[in-house]
Every structure is written in structure tokens, then in C-alpha cells.
Design a protein around this motif. Structure first.
Motif, PDB file in Angstrom:
ATOM      1  N   ILE A 129      -1.710  -6.336  -0.806  1.00 48.47           N
ATOM      2  CA  ILE A 129      -0.581  -5.507  -1.217  1.00 48.47           C
ATOM      3  C   ILE A 129      -0.767  -4.085  -0.715  1.00 48.47           C
ATOM      4  CG2 ILE A 129       0.462  -4.393  -3.237  1.00 48.47           C
ATOM      5  CD1 ILE A 129       0.259  -7.038  -4.680  1.00 48.47           C
ATOM      6  N   ALA A 130      -1.970  -3.563  -0.878  1.00 52.24           N
ATOM      7  CA  ALA A 130      -2.244  -2.196  -0.413  1.00 52.24           C
ATOM      8  C   ALA A 130      -1.971  -2.078   1.080  1.00 52.24           C
ATOM      9  CB  ALA A 130      -3.687  -1.816  -0.726  1.00 52.24           C
ATOM     10  N   SER A 131      -2.408  -3.062   1.856  1.00 50.91           N
ATOM     11  CA  SER A 131      -2.198  -3.028   3.293  1.00 50.91           C
ATOM     12  C   SER A 131      -0.718  -3.057   3.646  1.00 50.91           C
ATOM     13  CB  SER A 131      -2.921  -4.203   3.956  1.00 50.91           C
ATOM     14  OG  SER A 131      -2.693  -4.223   5.354  1.00 50.91           O
ATOM     15  N   LYS A 132       0.040  -3.915   2.959  1.00 46.29           N
ATOM     16  CA  LYS A 132       1.478  -4.008   3.251  1.00 46.29           C
ATOM     17  C   LYS A 132       2.216  -2.728   2.881  1.00 46.29           C
ATOM     18  CE  LYS A 132       2.234  -8.983   3.249  1.00 46.29           C
ATOM     19  NZ  LYS A 132       3.072 -10.083   2.741  1.00 46.29           N
ATOM     20  N   LEU A 133       1.740  -2.023   1.884  1.00 45.48           N
ATOM     21  CA  LEU A 133       2.385  -0.777   1.482  1.00 45.48           C
ATOM     22  C   LEU A 133       2.060   0.374   2.427  1.00 45.48           C
ATOM     23  CD1 LEU A 133       1.973  -0.733  -2.412  1.00 45.48           C
ATOM     24  CD2 LEU A 133       4.122  -0.778  -1.133  1.00 45.48           C
ATOM     25  N   ILE A 134       0.866   0.353   3.017  1.00 49.41           N
ATOM     26  CA  ILE A 134       0.428   1.524   3.773  1.00 49.41           C
ATOM     27  C   ILE A 134       0.354   1.283   5.279  1.00 49.41           C
ATOM     28  CG2 ILE A 134      -2.093   1.170   3.734  1.00 49.41           C
ATOM     29  CD1 ILE A 134      -0.121   4.415   3.002  1.00 49.41           C
ATOM     30  N   ARG A 135       0.129   0.046   5.719  1.00 47.81           N
ATOM     31  CA  ARG A 135      -0.001  -0.249   7.150  1.00 47.81           C
ATOM     32  C   ARG A 135       1.308  -0.861   7.645  1.00 47.81           C
ATOM     33  NH1 ARG A 135      -3.275  -4.009   8.377  1.00 47.81           N
ATOM     34  NH2 ARG A 135      -4.197  -3.186  10.298  1.00 47.81           N
ATOM     35  N   THR A 136       2.389  -0.104   7.504  1.00 55.38           N
ATOM     36  CA  THR A 136       3.722  -0.596   7.851  1.00 55.38           C
ATOM     37  C   THR A 136       3.951  -0.641   9.357  1.00 55.38           C
ATOM     38  OG1 THR A 136       4.529   1.657   7.483  1.00 55.38           O
ATOM     39  CG2 THR A 136       4.767   0.109   5.675  1.00 55.38           C
ATOM     40  N   TYR A 137       2.979  -0.197  10.128  1.00 57.69           N
ATOM     41  CA  TYR A 137       3.059  -0.233  11.590  1.00 57.69           C
ATOM     42  C   TYR A 137       2.607  -1.567  12.164  1.00 57.69           C
ATOM     43  CZ  TYR A 137      -1.739   1.160  10.522  1.00 57.69           C
ATOM     44  OH  TYR A 137      -2.991   1.233   9.966  1.00 57.69           O
ATOM     45  N   ALA A 146       0.454   5.472  -6.604  1.00 57.46           N
ATOM     46  CA  ALA A 146       1.110   5.133  -7.867  1.00 57.46           C
ATOM     47  C   ALA A 146       1.988   3.892  -7.701  1.00 57.46           C
ATOM     48  CB  ALA A 146       1.938   6.310  -8.375  1.00 57.46           C
ATOM     49  N   LEU A 147       2.668   3.795  -6.568  1.00 58.35           N
ATOM     50  CA  LEU A 147       3.484   2.618  -6.291  1.00 58.35           C
ATOM     51  C   LEU A 147       2.611   1.376  -6.174  1.00 58.35           C
ATOM     52  CD1 LEU A 147       6.270   1.439  -5.620  1.00 58.35           C
ATOM     53  CD2 LEU A 147       5.844   2.030  -3.216  1.00 58.35           C
ATOM     54  N   ALA A 148       1.480   1.511  -5.492  1.00 61.05           N
ATOM     55  CA  ALA A 148       0.554   0.390  -5.361  1.00 61.05           C
ATOM     56  C   ALA A 148       0.040  -0.045  -6.726  1.00 61.05           C
ATOM     57  CB  ALA A 148      -0.613   0.771  -4.450  1.00 61.05           C
ATOM     58  N   GLN A 149      -0.288   0.920  -7.565  1.00 60.77           N
ATOM     59  CA  GLN A 149      -0.805   0.586  -8.893  1.00 60.77           C
ATOM     60  C   GLN A 149       0.220  -0.176  -9.713  1.00 60.77           C
ATOM     61  OE1 GLN A 149      -4.091   1.166 -10.016  1.00 60.77           O
ATOM     62  NE2 GLN A 149      -3.283  -0.365 -11.454  1.00 60.77           N
ATOM     63  N   ALA A 150       1.477   0.211  -9.602  1.00 61.37           N
ATOM     64  CA  ALA A 150       2.532  -0.512 -10.314  1.00 61.37           C
ATOM     65  C   ALA A 150       2.619  -1.958  -9.838  1.00 61.37           C
ATOM     66  CB  ALA A 150       3.870   0.200 -10.122  1.00 61.37           C
ATOM     67  N   CYS A 151       2.434  -2.170  -8.546  1.00 60.77           N
ATOM     68  CA  CYS A 151       2.431  -3.534  -8.001  1.00 60.77           C
ATOM     69  C   CYS A 151       1.229  -4.323  -8.518  1.00 60.77           C
ATOM     70  CB  CYS A 151       2.416  -3.496  -6.483  1.00 60.77           C
ATOM     71  SG  CYS A 151       3.908  -2.835  -5.721  1.00 60.77           S
ATOM     72  N   PHE A 152       0.063  -3.689  -8.550  1.00 59.08           N
ATOM     73  CA  PHE A 152      -1.134  -4.367  -9.051  1.00 59.08           C
ATOM     74  C   PHE A 152      -0.954  -4.764 -10.511  1.00 59.08           C
ATOM     75  CE2 PHE A 152      -3.548  -1.279  -6.060  1.00 59.08           C
ATOM     76  CZ  PHE A 152      -3.173  -2.011  -4.958  1.00 59.08           C
ATOM     77  N   ASP A 153      -0.374  -3.864 -11.297  1.00 58.75           N
ATOM     78  CA  ASP A 153      -0.174  -4.141 -12.716  1.00 58.75           C
ATOM     79  C   ASP A 153       0.755  -5.336 -12.930  1.00 58.75           C
ATOM     80  OD1 ASP A 153      -1.797  -1.983 -13.289  1.00 58.75           O
ATOM     81  OD2 ASP A 153      -0.138  -0.615 -13.719  1.00 58.75           O
ATOM     82  N   PHE A 154       1.677  -5.549 -11.991  1.00 57.65           N
ATOM     83  CA  PHE A 154       2.644  -6.635 -12.107  1.00 57.65           C
ATOM     84  C   PHE A 154       2.082  -7.977 -11.637  1.00 57.65           C
ATOM     85  CE2 PHE A 154       6.240  -9.028 -10.112  1.00 57.65           C
ATOM     86  CZ  PHE A 154       6.910  -9.358 -11.284  1.00 57.65           C
ATOM     87  N   LEU A 155       1.000  -7.967 -10.896  1.00 54.75           N
ATOM     88  CA  LEU A 155       0.493  -9.195 -10.267  1.00 54.75           C
ATOM     89  C   LEU A 155       0.247 -10.341 -11.251  1.00 54.75           C
ATOM     90  CD1 LEU A 155      -2.016  -8.515  -7.359  1.00 54.75           C
ATOM     91  CD2 LEU A 155       0.072  -9.864  -7.340  1.00 54.75           C
ATOM     92  N   PRO A 156      -0.380 -10.133 -12.409  1.00 60.56           N
ATOM     93  CA  PRO A 156      -0.552 -11.269 -13.330  1.00 60.56           C
ATOM     94  C   PRO A 156       0.772 -11.897 -13.752  1.00 60.56           C
ATOM     95  CG  PRO A 156      -2.022  -9.475 -13.933  1.00 60.56           C
ATOM     96  CD  PRO A 156      -1.094  -8.929 -12.891  1.00 60.56           C
ATOM     97  N   THR A 157       1.814 -11.082 -13.917  1.00 56.94           N
ATOM     98  CA  THR A 157       3.131 -11.618 -14.255  1.00 56.94           C
ATOM     99  C   THR A 157       3.724 -12.375 -13.078  1.00 56.94           C
ATOM    100  OG1 THR A 157       3.517  -9.825 -15.823  1.00 56.94           O
ATOM    101  CG2 THR A 157       5.449 -11.018 -15.049  1.00 56.94           C
ATOM    102  N   ARG A 158       3.562 -11.842 -11.866  1.00 56.38           N
ATOM    103  CA  ARG A 158       4.050 -12.531 -10.665  1.00 56.38           C
ATOM    104  C   ARG A 158       3.377 -13.900 -10.521  1.00 56.38           C
ATOM    105  NH1 ARG A 158       8.067 -13.545  -7.271  1.00 56.38           N
ATOM    106  NH2 ARG A 158       7.487 -15.501  -8.266  1.00 56.38           N
ATOM    107  N   ALA A 159       2.080 -13.954 -10.796  1.00 66.27           N
ATOM    108  CA  ALA A 159       1.347 -15.219 -10.721  1.00 66.27           C
ATOM    109  C   ALA A 159       1.849 -16.196 -11.773  1.00 66.27           C
ATOM    110  CB  ALA A 159      -0.148 -14.963 -10.899  1.00 66.27           C
TER     111      ALA A 159
END
Length: 204
Positions: free
Chosen positions: A102-110, A175-188
Motif C-alpha cells: 500500500i505504501a508503495s502504491k501511494l508514493i511510487r506512482t511513477y 497520514a493517508l497511508a496510516q488511514a489505509c493501514f487502519d482499514f486493512l483488517p476490515t478490508r480483509a
């Protein structure tokens, strides 16, 4: 550096510290159908700890205690899958978590290359082999090649997280990445309940 293989659970006395890199090996890619075979972990000290899960096993008290511990950050690459596998196997909600994909997809958009092998090459100057990825992880006896492969998937995640976190901070996306991480257990959990990519409630 050493690889430690255990049966069914982590040893009682083992403390892997405040940040634990985790990966799983399974019999397939559907967490509702395919069974969990191996859970590999590292504290970032160069050692890997692998727990072989028996067919039909539903409990691993020491492992699940760590997965649920709010004081321990669980570090994954593509955590969505691993978290779902662990919940399906043991009924455990893994949290808190951090995901390098997730971190890579958020930051390595190139780039569209966010697989672990590519990330480690680009950011950590590490080259790992994926040759054993599709081997039989349900075998009673794992080969040395399988053990080495499984270990390689967790040994470098701490370093990778440091690199990605620095980039997220630089681009003001932590902060955006952290929000995604926090959601991961629910996504799973949504995946396990049938709301996967084909029935994603966030699609139009």
C-alpha cells in the motif's frame, strides 16, 4: 542469521519485539478456500521464525496473542491477503498493521511495479528469488529451499518500511497511508464475507 522452524505455534518464551514482519504461505490465493500452511516472522534482527500450521489446526495461542497485541506493529507486504488468511484460520483480527505494498502504491506512482521483489531491488538493493513461491506448502516436510524462500519474504521488510515511510513523509502522504493501514483488517474481513474485488462496495 538463522531460520527457526516450529510446529503449530511460536515458543512460549519468544519475544519478537515491537515491530514484527509477517508473511504467510498457503495452498492457494483464496482465503475462504485454501488453507494456511506457514507463517513466517522476523523482528528485523536477521533471524526468521517460521511456524508450520497443521491441516485442520484452528488454534495457535502464542501466535494469535502477538497478532492481536496492540503494542506490536505487524508489518506486511500485501497485508490484505495475509490478514484474511490468519483470520480465517484462527478467528483473529490482526492489528495494528503496516503494509509496504500500500505504501508503495501511494508514493511510487511513477511505476506499476509494486511486488516485493521489485521493491527490494529498487529501495533496498536486495535481490530475492521467487522460485519457490508456487511450490507445495502443504507438504509435511519443507525443503531447505522453501524455508530459505519463506524467510527472505520477511527479513528485509523493516528496512523497506523505513525507506517507504521516509518517502511518505517527504510527499506528505503518511497520514493517508496510516488511514489505509487502519482499514486493512476490515478490508480483509470484507473479502472473507464475499465482498472482494468482484463485489467491492466502494465501486460505483
Amino acid at each position: 542469521m538463522a531460520n527457526h522452524l516450529y510446529q503449530n505455534d511460536l515458543p512460549d518464551e519468544l519475544d519478537l519485539g515491537p515491530v514484527v514482519a509477517i508473511d504467510t504461505e498457503t495452498m492457494g490465493l483464496d482465503p475462504r478456500r485454501d488453507r494456511l500452511c506457514l507463517v513466517q516472522m522476523s523482528s528485523g534482527d536477521g533471524d526468521a521464525h517460521l511456524v508450520q500450521i497443521a491441516q485442520g489446526q484452528t488454534e495457535a495461542p502464542n501466535l494469535t496473542r502477538m497478532l492481536e497485541d496492540p503494542r506490536v506493529l505487524k508489518l506486511f507486504h500485501y497485508g490484505r491477503f495475509d490478514i484474511a488468511m490468519l483470520e480465517n484460520a484462527f478467528g483473529v483480527t490482526t492489528a495494528p498493521v503496516w503494509c509496504t505494498k500500500i505504501a508503495s502504491k501511494l508514493i511510487r506512482t511513477y511505476t506499476d511495479r509494486h511486488g516485493l521483489k521489485y521493491l527490494l531491488q529498487a529501495l533496498a538493493d536486495v535481490d530475492i528469488s521467487k522460485q519457490q513461491q508456487t511450490s507445495d506448502w502443504g507438504a509435511v516436510e519443507l525443503t531447505e529451499a522453501q524455508i530459505e524462500y519463506a524467510a527472505s519474504d520477511v527479513l528485509h521488510l523493516h528496512k523497506l518500511r523505513d525507506k517507504l515511510e521516509a518517502l511518505l513523509i517527504r510527499e506528505d502522504r503518511l497520514a493517508l497511508a496510516q488511514a489505509c493501514f487502519d482499514f486493512l483488517p476490515t478490508r480483509a474481513r470484507l473479502d472473507l464475507l464475499g465482498w472482494g474485488d468482484d463485489n467491492d462496495i466502494f465501486h460505483h
